[in-house]
Design a protein around this motif. Structure first.
Motif, short mmCIF file in Angstrom:
data_model
loop_
_atom_site.label_atom_id
_atom_site.label_comp_id
_atom_site.label_asym_id
_atom_site.label_seq_id
_atom_site.Cartn_x
_atom_site.Cartn_y
_atom_site.Cartn_z
N THR A 150 0.80 -1.16 -0.07
CA THR A 150 0.03 -0.16 0.06
C THR A 150 0.57 1.37 0.04
N ARG A 157 -2.18 4.17 -4.11
CA ARG A 157 -2.84 3.59 -3.05
C ARG A 157 -2.86 4.40 -1.81
N ALA A 174 -8.27 1.27 6.14
CA ALA A 174 -8.76 0.94 4.92
C ALA A 174 -7.83 0.19 4.08
N ALA A 175 -6.57 0.36 4.14
CA ALA A 175 -5.51 -0.17 3.51
C ALA A 175 -5.56 -1.73 3.79
N ALA A 178 -8.80 -3.26 2.43
CA ALA A 178 -8.46 -3.42 1.00
C ALA A 178 -7.69 -4.84 0.77
N ARG A 181 -9.83 -7.77 1.39
CA ARG A 181 -10.86 -7.91 0.32
C ARG A 181 -10.14 -8.42 -0.96
N HIS A 182 -9.01 -8.28 -1.11
CA HIS A 182 -8.34 -8.68 -2.50
C HIS A 182 -7.84 -10.43 -2.18
N TYR A 187 -13.61 -11.59 -3.85
CA TYR A 187 -13.91 -10.52 -4.50
C TYR A 187 -13.39 -10.04 -6.03
N ARG A 197 -18.87 -3.49 -8.99
CA ARG A 197 -17.98 -3.26 -8.01
C ARG A 197 -18.95 -3.11 -6.71
N ARG A 201 -18.44 -5.81 -3.37
CA ARG A 201 -17.98 -5.44 -1.98
C ARG A 201 -19.00 -5.73 -1.15
N ARG A 205 -18.12 -8.18 2.06
CA ARG A 205 -18.06 -7.54 3.37
C ARG A 205 -18.10 -8.26 4.98
#
Length: 232
Positions: A150, A157, A174-175, A178, A181-182, A187, A197, A201, A205
């Motif tokens: 990140t 990013r 948030a980083a 993310a 999530r990936h 996702y 998108r 998400r 979640r």
């Protein structure tokens, strides 16, 4: 205010509204009408493409008349700089000046690169530590990988934003979210399958939230109770 010259895409090149010459590689706009460089009295200028900051700066400073060249990026829906139009003698003087101090500028670039690399190492370490502070149960190797990813310079990013550089808790969270999530949810596969998108998400979640909640729990020691130095 800068003079602006437009470099259209080859298939979108148009003809001058005054002299009817065209298709035009460059044109200006006057009252929304396409005007060629000849009619705009700019045809004596030469194009200096972007990419060499020192040459661009010196040519602009040496040229009594210059214009910014822009081209529309349809994907980003904005105009982006493509270089300058400058007077030919000014460009020649700028090129000579750049050749004269090329070695000194190369050494300065090397020093600047080393300084930026050291700054990036320190920031990545600080970001990794902040991730572990906010998420004590996150595996250290994972925290380090998230911080490295990140905070990559030029990536755009979260870690490169002002909030990320300040180690703002919201930006760091948030980083980490993310990354989860990936890497820990389907996702990316949902996006590849054409799922919008916001829907993708929403689907992942609960998994992201559950893992972040787990990582926020205090880290558990591997030592059995009573085995520490105080028990001796």
């Amino acid at each position: 205010m800068d003079l602006v010259v437009i470099e259209p895409e080859p298939r979108r090149r148009r003809h001058c509204a005054e002299c009817r010459q065209g298709p035009l590689r460059f044109h200006t706009l006057e009252f929304n009408a396409v005007i060629c460089l000849n009619c705009a009295d700019l045809a004596h200028l030469v194009h200096l493409p972007r990419g060499n900051a020192a040459l661009t700066r010196r040519a602009r400073e040496a040229s009594s008349l210059w214009a910014v060249v822009v081209r529309r990026d349809r994907r980003r829906r904005r105009y982006e700089r493509q270089g300058l139009l400058v007077e030919a003698p000014a460009l020649a003087r700028a090129e000579a000046a750049c050749l004269a101090d090329a070695d000194a500028r190369a050494r300065r670039r090397a020093r600047d690169a080393a300084r930026r690399e050291a700054e990036d190492v320190r920031f990545t370490a600080a970001l990794s530590s902040e991730i572990l502070r906010l998420f004590p149960a996150c595996p250290p190797s994972r925290a380090s990988a998230i911080a490295t990813h990140t905070s990559l310079r030029g990536s755009g990013r979260v870690g490169r934003t002002a909030a990320g550089r300040a180690l703002d808790a919201g930006a760091v969270t948030a980083a980490v979210g993310a990354a989860v999530r990936h890497e820990d949810t389907p996702y990316d596969a949902l996006l590849m399958a054409g799922v919008p998108r916001h829907r993708a998400r929403a689907q992942v979640r609960p998994v992201v939230t559950a893992l972040l909640d787990t990582w926020q729990q205090p880290a558990v020691s591997d030592e059995p109770p009573g085995s520490g130095p105080a028990a001796q």
